[in-house]
Motif scaffolding. Structure first.
Motif, PDB file in Angstrom:
ATOM      1  N   SER A   8       0.800  -1.221   0.000  1.00 43.49           N
ATOM      2  CA  SER A   8       0.000   0.000   0.000  1.00 43.49           C
ATOM      3  C   SER A   8       0.840   1.282   0.000  1.00 43.49           C
ATOM      4  O   SER A   8       0.279   2.357   0.033  1.00 43.49           O
ATOM      5  N   ALA A   9       2.183   1.219  -0.086  1.00 38.96           N
ATOM      6  CA  ALA A   9       3.009   2.426  -0.041  1.00 38.96           C
ATOM      7  C   ALA A   9       4.313   2.193  -0.797  1.00 38.96           C
ATOM      8  O   ALA A   9       4.681   1.068  -1.104  1.00 38.96           O
ATOM      9  N   PHE A  10       5.007   3.319  -1.074  1.00 42.79           N
ATOM     10  CA  PHE A  10       6.317   3.235  -1.716  1.00 42.79           C
ATOM     11  C   PHE A  10       7.380   3.000  -0.654  1.00 42.79           C
ATOM     12  O   PHE A  10       7.245   3.448   0.479  1.00 42.79           O
ATOM     13  N   THR A  11       8.444   2.377  -1.081  1.00 43.97           N
ATOM     14  CA  THR A  11       9.559   2.186  -0.142  1.00 43.97           C
ATOM     15  C   THR A  11      10.376   3.465  -0.084  1.00 43.97           C
ATOM     16  O   THR A  11      10.280   4.341  -0.962  1.00 43.97           O
ATOM     17  N   LEU A  12      11.180   3.579   0.926  1.00 37.98           N
ATOM     18  CA  LEU A  12      12.033   4.758   1.086  1.00 37.98           C
ATOM     19  C   LEU A  12      13.002   4.890  -0.090  1.00 37.98           C
ATOM     20  O   LEU A  12      13.276   5.993  -0.559  1.00 37.98           O
ATOM     21  N   PHE A  13      13.492   3.801  -0.599  1.00 35.36           N
ATOM     22  CA  PHE A  13      14.418   3.814  -1.736  1.00 35.36           C
ATOM     23  C   PHE A  13      13.728   4.381  -2.979  1.00 35.36           C
ATOM     24  O   PHE A  13      14.300   5.202  -3.703  1.00 35.36           O
ATOM     25  N   GLU A  14      12.509   3.978  -3.248  1.00 39.48           N
ATOM     26  CA  GLU A  14      11.781   4.466  -4.425  1.00 39.48           C
ATOM     27  C   GLU A  14      11.504   5.971  -4.313  1.00 39.48           C
ATOM     28  O   GLU A  14      11.633   6.710  -5.292  1.00 39.48           O
ATOM     29  N   VAL A  15      11.168   6.427  -3.145  1.00 40.42           N
ATOM     30  CA  VAL A  15      10.931   7.858  -2.940  1.00 40.42           C
ATOM     31  C   VAL A  15      12.221   8.643  -3.153  1.00 40.42           C
ATOM     32  O   VAL A  15      12.223   9.720  -3.762  1.00 40.42           O
ATOM     33  N   THR A  16      13.344   8.130  -2.663  1.00 40.56           N
ATOM     34  CA  THR A  16      14.636   8.808  -2.823  1.00 40.56           C
ATOM     35  C   THR A  16      15.009   8.926  -4.295  1.00 40.56           C
ATOM     36  O   THR A  16      15.469   9.979  -4.751  1.00 40.56           O
ATOM     37  N   ILE A  17      14.835   7.868  -5.070  1.00 43.81           N
ATOM     38  CA  ILE A  17      15.142   7.894  -6.510  1.00 43.81           C
ATOM     39  C   ILE A  17      14.242   8.905  -7.215  1.00 43.81           C
ATOM     40  O   ILE A  17      14.702   9.693  -8.045  1.00 43.81           O
ATOM     41  N   ALA A  18      12.963   8.929  -6.907  1.00 47.36           N
ATOM     42  CA  ALA A  18      12.032   9.874  -7.531  1.00 47.36           C
ATOM     43  C   ALA A  18      12.410  11.315  -7.206  1.00 47.36           C
ATOM     44  O   ALA A  18      12.365  12.201  -8.076  1.00 47.36           O
ATOM     45  N   MET A  19      12.788  11.574  -5.962  1.00 46.34           N
ATOM     46  CA  MET A  19      13.192  12.930  -5.566  1.00 46.34           C
ATOM     47  C   MET A  19      14.478  13.357  -6.273  1.00 46.34           C
ATOM     48  O   MET A  19      14.614  14.509  -6.690  1.00 46.34           O
ATOM     49  N   ALA A  20      15.431  12.433  -6.425  1.00 49.24           N
ATOM     50  CA  ALA A  20      16.686  12.732  -7.114  1.00 49.24           C
ATOM     51  C   ALA A  20      16.416  13.065  -8.578  1.00 49.24           C
ATOM     52  O   ALA A  20      16.995  14.009  -9.130  1.00 49.24           O
ATOM     53  N   MET A  21      15.533  12.315  -9.221  1.00 51.27           N
ATOM     54  CA  MET A  21      15.198  12.583 -10.622  1.00 51.27           C
ATOM     55  C   MET A  21      14.501  13.938 -10.760  1.00 51.27           C
ATOM     56  O   MET A  21      14.799  14.712 -11.673  1.00 51.27           O
ATOM     57  N   ALA A  22      13.595  14.247  -9.868  1.00 53.48           N
ATOM     58  CA  ALA A  22      12.898  15.534  -9.908  1.00 53.48           C
ATOM     59  C   ALA A  22      13.880  16.682  -9.675  1.00 53.48           C
ATOM     60  O   ALA A  22      13.793  17.728 -10.335  1.00 53.48           O
ATOM     61  N   ALA A  23      14.837  16.496  -8.772  1.00 54.22           N
ATOM     62  CA  ALA A  23      15.839  17.528  -8.495  1.00 54.22           C
ATOM     63  C   ALA A  23      16.712  17.778  -9.718  1.00 54.22           C
ATOM     64  O   ALA A  23      17.040  18.930 -10.035  1.00 54.22           O
ATOM     65  N   MET A  24      17.095  16.718 -10.446  1.00 50.93           N
ATOM     66  CA  MET A  24      17.912  16.885 -11.658  1.00 50.93           C
ATOM     67  C   MET A  24      17.137  17.644 -12.732  1.00 50.93           C
ATOM     68  O   MET A  24      17.674  18.535 -13.385  1.00 50.93           O
ATOM     69  N   VAL A  25      15.875  17.309 -12.921  1.00 49.81           N
ATOM     70  CA  VAL A  25      15.054  17.989 -13.924  1.00 49.81           C
ATOM     71  C   VAL A  25      14.889  19.466 -13.563  1.00 49.81           C
ATOM     72  O   VAL A  25      15.010  20.344 -14.426  1.00 49.81           O
ATOM     73  N   MET A  26      14.647  19.767 -12.289  1.00 52.94           N
ATOM     74  CA  MET A  26      14.499  21.163 -11.872  1.00 52.94           C
ATOM     75  C   MET A  26      15.807  21.929 -12.045  1.00 52.94           C
ATOM     76  O   MET A  26      15.807  23.081 -12.478  1.00 52.94           O
ATOM     77  N   THR A  27      16.932  21.310 -11.726  1.00 57.75           N
ATOM     78  CA  THR A  27      18.237  21.964 -11.873  1.00 57.75           C
ATOM     79  C   THR A  27      18.510  22.292 -13.333  1.00 57.75           C
ATOM     80  O   THR A  27      18.963  23.397 -13.660  1.00 57.75           O
ATOM     81  N   MET A  28      18.244  21.346 -14.219  1.00 57.17           N
ATOM     82  CA  MET A  28      18.456  21.605 -15.647  1.00 57.17           C
ATOM     83  C   MET A  28      17.525  22.706 -16.151  1.00 57.17           C
ATOM     84  O   MET A  28      17.931  23.557 -16.939  1.00 57.17           O
ATOM     85  N   THR A  29      16.299  22.714 -15.707  1.00 52.94           N
ATOM     86  CA  THR A  29      15.339  23.743 -16.126  1.00 52.94           C
ATOM     87  C   THR A  29      15.791  25.124 -15.665  1.00 52.94           C
ATOM     88  O   THR A  29      15.794  26.082 -16.449  1.00 52.94           O
ATOM     89  N   TYR A  30      16.184  25.245 -14.409  1.00 55.15           N
ATOM     90  CA  TYR A  30      16.642  26.530 -13.894  1.00 55.15           C
ATOM     91  C   TYR A  30      17.925  26.973 -14.594  1.00 55.15           C
ATOM     92  O   TYR A  30      18.127  28.158 -14.830  1.00 55.15           O
ATOM     93  N   SER A  31      18.786  26.040 -14.929  1.00 52.08           N
ATOM     94  CA  SER A  31      20.015  26.357 -15.651  1.00 52.08           C
ATOM     95  C   SER A  31      19.690  26.917 -17.036  1.00 52.08           C
ATOM     96  O   SER A  31      20.302  27.895 -17.484  1.00 52.08           O
ATOM     97  N   LEU A  32      18.744  26.308 -17.726  1.00 54.02           N
ATOM     98  CA  LEU A  32      18.339  26.807 -19.040  1.00 54.02           C
ATOM     99  C   LEU A  32      17.714  28.195 -18.942  1.00 54.02           C
ATOM    100  O   LEU A  32      17.965  29.055 -19.793  1.00 54.02           O
TER     101      LEU A  32
END
Length: 171
Positions: A8-32
């Motif tokens: 019924s929930a995500f594991t801590l590892f899955e949440v960490t990977i999702a947050m890292a991917m979102a952070a990379m996308v936001m960093t690239m967007t702000y850089s552009l």
């Protein structure tokens, strides 16, 4: 009875990977976005320099008497911009000024070929005397070489935009 476990929930590892991917996308967007703002600023600076060079060239072109001169100064209406106008009298060979797709062909031809004249033996006479064929030119033209430079600061770097033209000494 068998127990069925429903996840019924995500594991801590899955949440960490999702947050890292979102952070990379936001960093690239702000850089552009930051790069876009920087390029826009540089475009405005260069556009101003082009505009000011056109104005200075029009001022030189509107003068009735041309003479060898160098002028420097600040542009009051545009803080951070300065100019240098250099006017020199020169002799230019028309063949050397030729440009375009047939430039090399034009440079290899003597004016006698371009004007349809016959060779009257002056070439051989000049060679026999050990002199260059100085008459094989497109014609020497006295001109004023007008060079306008606009200087401006782009961050910590001083940039320069240069416009050059030639104007006949006789009207």
């Amino acid at each position: 009875m068998q127990r069925i476990t429903v996840r019924s929930a995500f594991t801590l590892f899955e949440v960490t990977i999702a947050m890292a991917m979102a952070a990379m996308v936001m960093t690239m967007t702000y850089s552009l976005i930051a790069d876009g703002i920087s390029y826009q600023k540089r475009a405005v600076l260069l556009s101003n320099a082009v505009h000011l060079a056109k104005i200075k060239m029009a001022q030189v072109d509107s003068s009735t008497a041309m003479q060898t001169d160098t002028t420097k100064g600040l542009i009051d209406a545009f803080p951070g911009y300065s100019f240098e106008t250099e006017i020199k009298e020169e002799e230019k060979d028309l063949l050397k000024l030729a440009s375009g797709k047939d430039a090399e062909l034009l440079k290899s031809k003597a004016p006698k070929d371009m004007l349809g004249d016959k060779d009257v033996g002056l070439s051989n006479l000049m060679k026999n005397r050990g002199q260059k064929k100085s008459f094989e030119t497109g014609g020497l033209l006295k001109v004023f070489h007008v060079k306008v430079s606009i200087f401006y600061m782009d961050g910590n770097k001083k940039e320069k935009y240069v416009v050059e033209t030639f104007r006949s000494t006789k009207y």
